[in-house]
Design a protein around this motif. Structure first.
Motif, PDB file in Angstrom:
ATOM      1  N   ASN A 297      11.876  33.712 -34.076  1.00 10.83           N
ATOM      2  CA  ASN A 297      10.679  33.082 -34.644  1.00 10.83           C
ATOM      3  C   ASN A 297      10.573  31.618 -34.214  1.00 10.83           C
ATOM      4  OD1 ASN A 297       8.285  33.049 -36.141  1.00 10.83           O
ATOM      5  ND2 ASN A 297       9.309  32.361 -37.997  1.00 10.83           N
ATOM      6  N   CYS A 298      10.817  31.392 -32.919  1.00  8.58           N
ATOM      7  CA  CYS A 298      10.715  30.064 -32.319  1.00  8.58           C
ATOM      8  C   CYS A 298       9.661  30.090 -31.216  1.00  8.58           C
ATOM      9  CB  CYS A 298      12.060  29.627 -31.728  1.00  8.58           C
ATOM     10  SG  CYS A 298      13.334  29.270 -32.960  1.00  8.58           S
ATOM     11  N   GLU A 299       9.286  28.920 -30.751  1.00  7.24           N
ATOM     12  CA  GLU A 299       8.266  28.845 -29.709  1.00  7.24           C
ATOM     13  C   GLU A 299       8.787  29.257 -28.340  1.00  7.24           C
ATOM     14  OE1 GLU A 299       5.524  25.204 -31.540  1.00  7.24           O
ATOM     15  OE2 GLU A 299       6.800  24.842 -29.790  1.00  7.24           O
ATOM     16  N   ALA A 300      10.043  28.963 -28.058  1.00  3.33           N
ATOM     17  CA  ALA A 300      10.569  29.220 -26.715  1.00  3.33           C
ATOM     18  C   ALA A 300      12.076  29.411 -26.768  1.00  3.33           C
ATOM     19  CB  ALA A 300      10.205  28.055 -25.785  1.00  3.33           C
ATOM     20  N   ALA A 301      12.625  29.908 -25.654  1.00  7.59           N
ATOM     21  CA  ALA A 301      14.060  30.162 -25.565  1.00  7.59           C
ATOM     22  C   ALA A 301      14.534  29.884 -24.148  1.00  7.59           C
ATOM     23  CB  ALA A 301      14.376  31.603 -25.957  1.00  7.59           C
ATOM     24  N   LEU A 302      15.843  29.701 -24.012  1.00  4.95           N
ATOM     25  CA  LEU A 302      16.449  29.432 -22.711  1.00  4.95           C
ATOM     26  C   LEU A 302      17.824  30.085 -22.683  1.00  4.95           C
ATOM     27  CD1 LEU A 302      15.904  27.808 -20.070  1.00  4.95           C
ATOM     28  CD2 LEU A 302      17.144  25.901 -21.128  1.00  4.95           C
ATOM     29  N   VAL A 303      18.099  30.820 -21.610  1.00  8.95           N
ATOM     30  CA  VAL A 303      19.371  31.520 -21.464  1.00  8.95           C
ATOM     31  C   VAL A 303      20.332  30.686 -20.621  1.00  8.95           C
ATOM     32  CG1 VAL A 303      20.496  33.544 -20.445  1.00  8.95           C
ATOM     33  CG2 VAL A 303      18.409  33.823 -21.784  1.00  8.95           C
TER      34      VAL A 303
ATOM     35  N   GLN B 116      31.549  29.993 -43.942  1.00 13.93           N
ATOM     36  CA  GLN B 116      30.203  29.605 -43.550  1.00 13.93           C
ATOM     37  C   GLN B 116      29.957  28.114 -43.769  1.00 13.93           C
ATOM     38  OE1 GLN B 116      27.401  31.922 -45.772  1.00 13.93           O
ATOM     39  NE2 GLN B 116      28.162  33.891 -45.032  1.00 13.93           N
ATOM     40  N   ALA B 117      29.083  27.564 -42.957  1.00 17.83           N
ATOM     41  CA  ALA B 117      28.594  26.202 -43.188  1.00 17.83           C
ATOM     42  C   ALA B 117      27.565  26.230 -44.313  1.00 17.83           C
ATOM     43  CB  ALA B 117      27.954  25.659 -41.925  1.00 17.83           C
ATOM     44  N   PRO B 118      27.456  25.160 -45.112  1.00 16.44           N
ATOM     45  CA  PRO B 118      26.449  25.095 -46.183  1.00 16.44           C
ATOM     46  C   PRO B 118      25.081  24.751 -45.581  1.00 16.44           C
ATOM     47  CG  PRO B 118      27.736  23.077 -46.159  1.00 16.44           C
ATOM     48  CD  PRO B 118      28.337  23.971 -45.102  1.00 16.44           C
ATOM     49  N   LEU B 119      24.456  25.731 -44.964  1.00 13.02           N
ATOM     50  CA  LEU B 119      23.261  25.462 -44.163  1.00 13.02           C
ATOM     51  C   LEU B 119      22.075  24.970 -44.992  1.00 13.02           C
ATOM     52  CD1 LEU B 119      23.417  28.434 -41.625  1.00 13.02           C
ATOM     53  CD2 LEU B 119      24.051  26.050 -41.263  1.00 13.02           C
ATOM     54  N   ARG B 120      21.947  25.427 -46.218  1.00 15.08           N
ATOM     55  CA  ARG B 120      20.833  24.947 -47.049  1.00 15.08           C
ATOM     56  C   ARG B 120      20.983  23.448 -47.334  1.00 15.08           C
ATOM     57  NH1 ARG B 120      21.378  30.169 -50.158  1.00 15.08           N
ATOM     58  NH2 ARG B 120      19.623  31.471 -49.490  1.00 15.08           N
TER      59      ARG B 120
ATOM     60  N   GLY C  64      17.299  31.657 -44.955  1.00 13.08           N
ATOM     61  CA  GLY C  64      15.926  31.166 -44.999  1.00 13.08           C
ATOM     62  C   GLY C  64      15.738  29.720 -44.596  1.00 13.08           C
ATOM     63  N   VAL C  65      16.622  29.191 -43.741  1.00 14.95           N
ATOM     64  CA  VAL C  65      16.506  27.783 -43.327  1.00 14.95           C
ATOM     65  C   VAL C  65      16.157  27.645 -41.849  1.00 14.95           C
ATOM     66  CG1 VAL C  65      18.108  27.004 -45.108  1.00 14.95           C
ATOM     67  CG2 VAL C  65      18.984  27.575 -42.832  1.00 14.95           C
ATOM     68  N   GLN C  66      15.748  28.740 -41.207  1.00 13.85           N
ATOM     69  CA  GLN C  66      15.530  28.685 -39.767  1.00 13.85           C
ATOM     70  C   GLN C  66      14.483  27.652 -39.354  1.00 13.85           C
ATOM     71  OE1 GLN C  66      14.862  31.279 -41.699  1.00 13.85           O
ATOM     72  NE2 GLN C  66      12.842  32.155 -41.249  1.00 13.85           N
ATOM     73  N   ALA C  67      13.490  27.410 -40.202  1.00 17.43           N
ATOM     74  CA  ALA C  67      12.438  26.452 -39.849  1.00 17.43           C
ATOM     75  C   ALA C  67      12.950  25.017 -39.825  1.00 17.43           C
ATOM     76  CB  ALA C  67      11.270  26.574 -40.828  1.00 17.43           C
TER      77      ALA C  67
ATOM     78  N   GLY D  19      14.097  27.162 -29.707  1.00 14.84           N
ATOM     79  CA  GLY D  19      13.519  26.023 -30.408  1.00 14.84           C
ATOM     80  C   GLY D  19      12.078  25.812 -30.005  1.00 14.84           C
ATOM     81  N   SER D  20      11.637  24.575 -30.036  1.00 18.41           N
ATOM     82  CA  SER D  20      10.255  24.265 -29.681  1.00 18.41           C
ATOM     83  C   SER D  20      10.065  24.325 -28.165  1.00 18.41           C
ATOM     84  CB  SER D  20       9.890  22.873 -30.184  1.00 18.41           C
ATOM     85  OG  SER D  20      10.619  21.892 -29.464  1.00 18.41           O
ATOM     86  N   ARG D  21       8.812  24.426 -27.730  1.00 13.34           N
ATOM     87  CA  ARG D  21       8.529  24.386 -26.293  1.00 13.34           C
ATOM     88  C   ARG D  21       8.991  23.062 -25.694  1.00 13.34           C
ATOM     89  NH1 ARG D  21       3.850  26.738 -28.405  1.00 13.34           N
ATOM     90  NH2 ARG D  21       3.622  28.946 -27.853  1.00 13.34           N
ATOM     91  N   THR D  22       8.804  21.985 -26.451  1.00 12.71           N
ATOM     92  CA  THR D  22       9.227  20.670 -25.975  1.00 12.71           C
ATOM     93  C   THR D  22      10.736  20.631 -25.743  1.00 12.71           C
ATOM     94  OG1 THR D  22       7.395  19.590 -27.128  1.00 12.71           O
ATOM     95  CG2 THR D  22       9.276  18.204 -26.517  1.00 12.71           C
ATOM     96  N   LEU D  23      11.505  21.184 -26.683  1.00 13.06           N
ATOM     97  CA  LEU D  23      12.960  21.226 -26.523  1.00 13.06           C
ATOM     98  C   LEU D  23      13.338  21.968 -25.252  1.00 13.06           C
ATOM     99  CD1 LEU D  23      15.927  20.944 -27.578  1.00 13.06           C
ATOM    100  CD2 LEU D  23      15.573  23.175 -28.677  1.00 13.06           C
TER     101      LEU D  23
END
Length: 392
Positions: free
Chosen positions: A97-103, A184-188, A224-227, A249-253
């Motif tokens: 659910n991101c704008e773009a990806a890179l392998v 786990q990391a405390p992502l929230r 639920g913190v992906q955004a 991430g974003s297209r800019t990233l």
């Protein structure tokens, strides 16, 4: 070069020298390896979903190699960017659910390349004390200041952020699931802190991608913190059973990384066969939910059995179950006893883990059956008694 011999002797005396040992997969028998002519239950690999020998993945790789050859021939920015990369990255972005990806070629190159592209001299990177070595090395390569916070200690992180509040760029980096402890990391909390201090947040899902989330998207989606995550990083070499890594991430990233990530720019592209295998594995990860269910159940059972037997186990709910022994020589004896009993398990020692916390790091797979793990628990207890370590 005599200094090498002296250093190696010191490592050997401290039970810290490492050696390479050949292990081969056992065709048609996932969850096992062959070593020294013996069949061993594999409780040390990262093939969490049991996909490494999947027929459909292997067939997709064979077809791609037959059509496009063994190698890619160049970096992605020269002539190595096959059409299959673009198709895979489109699917990856939708999955996350991101704008773009890179392998990238692998997780080490993704972490070192991304961190060095996002931070530099005059910036600061805040990193959990237990983060993977690739994150640490990425920070060193970036030449940014390295602010290490105590493991999962959010108050310490806040104190460091306050200290560096005036820095132009602040990047927080954490593993989602820590590879040697399985916690786990405390992502929230990290997401909230990131917003409060205007920092970037990068999460390494190497040991959580494929395992958590409704479609295996990872722990960020599960919580639920992906955004709130600016850089989603993960690997295809663990739960996916193949090789390589991704950044979403974003297209800019992604545009920035294509131009600034040296480990992408100056590396030969992955072969088409690997990309095809990743694409098929991604499909299976999203649709074969039973693999996650079986893996989670296996983890709960073995963790409960070893805890009840008195072993010192780090808390967590991941398929990584570390049994803390402490002494380097003792953990090597335990590992040897386990192998004699038919279980392949690596002894993890410093500097991979802190001094005095040498351990056996058990890692499970959906390929393991309930019966196999029940038998393994009994064998682990017997090997502990034989080798004179705690528990059992």
């Amino acid at each position: 070069m005599n200094w090498m011999e002296k250093e190696l002797e010191m490592m050997t005396d401290a039970s810290l020298e490492r050696t390479l040992r050949a292990s081969a997969p056992l065709p048609g028998c996932p969850g096992y390896i062959m070593r020294g002519g013996r069949k061993l239950l594999d409780l040390s690999s990262n093939d969490y979903l049991g996909l490494a020998q999947h027929y459909a993945i292997n067939e997709a790789m064979r077809e791609a190699q037959s059509a496009e050859g063994a190698g890619s021939g160049a970096s992605r920015l020269v002539m190595g960017n096959r059409p299959s990369f673009g198709r895979l990255e489109t699917v990856l972005a939708l999955w996350q659910n991101c704008e773009a990806a890179l392998v990238f070629a692998n997780g080490y190159m993704a972490n070192t390349g991304v961190i060095a592209a996002l931070a530099g001299r005059g910036d600061v990177v805040f990193s959990d004390q237990m983060n993977h070595a690739s994150i640490v090395d990425g920070i060193i390569l970036s030449r940014a200041e390295h602010a290490r916070y105590r493991h999962n200690d959010m108050e310490h992180l806040r104190a460091l952020l306050n200290k560096h509040r005036d820095k132009k760029k602040k990047l927080i980096v954490t593993d989602a699931v820590f590879s040697m402890d399985g916690d786990q990391a405390p992502l929230r909390e990290l997401a909230a802190i990131k917003r409060e201090y205007g920092a970037m947040l990068m999460v390494d899902e190497a040991h959580s991608g494929g395992i958590y989330g409704r479609r295996g998207e990872g722990l960020c989606h599960e919580l639920g913190v992906q955004a709130d995550v600016d850089v989603h990083m993960g690997t295809f070499s663990k739960a996916f059973g193949v090789y390589g890594a991704y950044v979403c991430g974003s297209r800019t990233l992604i545009r920035w990384l294509i131009n600034k990530a040296r480990t992408l720019i100056y590396s030969t592209a992955l072969p088409a066969s690997i990309v095809a295998g990743i694409a098929k594995a991604l499909e299976l990860v999203q649709t074969e939910h039973w693999r996650r269910e079986r893996l989670n159940a296996a983890g709960r059972r073995l963790r409960s059995s070893l805890g009840a037997a008195g072993f010192n186990i780090a808390a967590g709910d991941s398929p990584i179950i570390p049994v803390i022994i402490g002494d380097n020589a003792a953990v090597l004896r335990f590992s040897s006893a386990l192998e004699a009993a038919g279980i392949a398990s690596a002894a993890i020692r410093p500097p991979t883990v802190p001094k005095g916390t040498a351990r056996i790091r058990f890692s499970l797979s959906a390929a393991h059956t309930e019966r196999e793990l029940a038998d393994a628990a009994a064998l682990i207890c017997a090997a502990a008694l034989q080798s004179g370590v705690a528990g059992g």
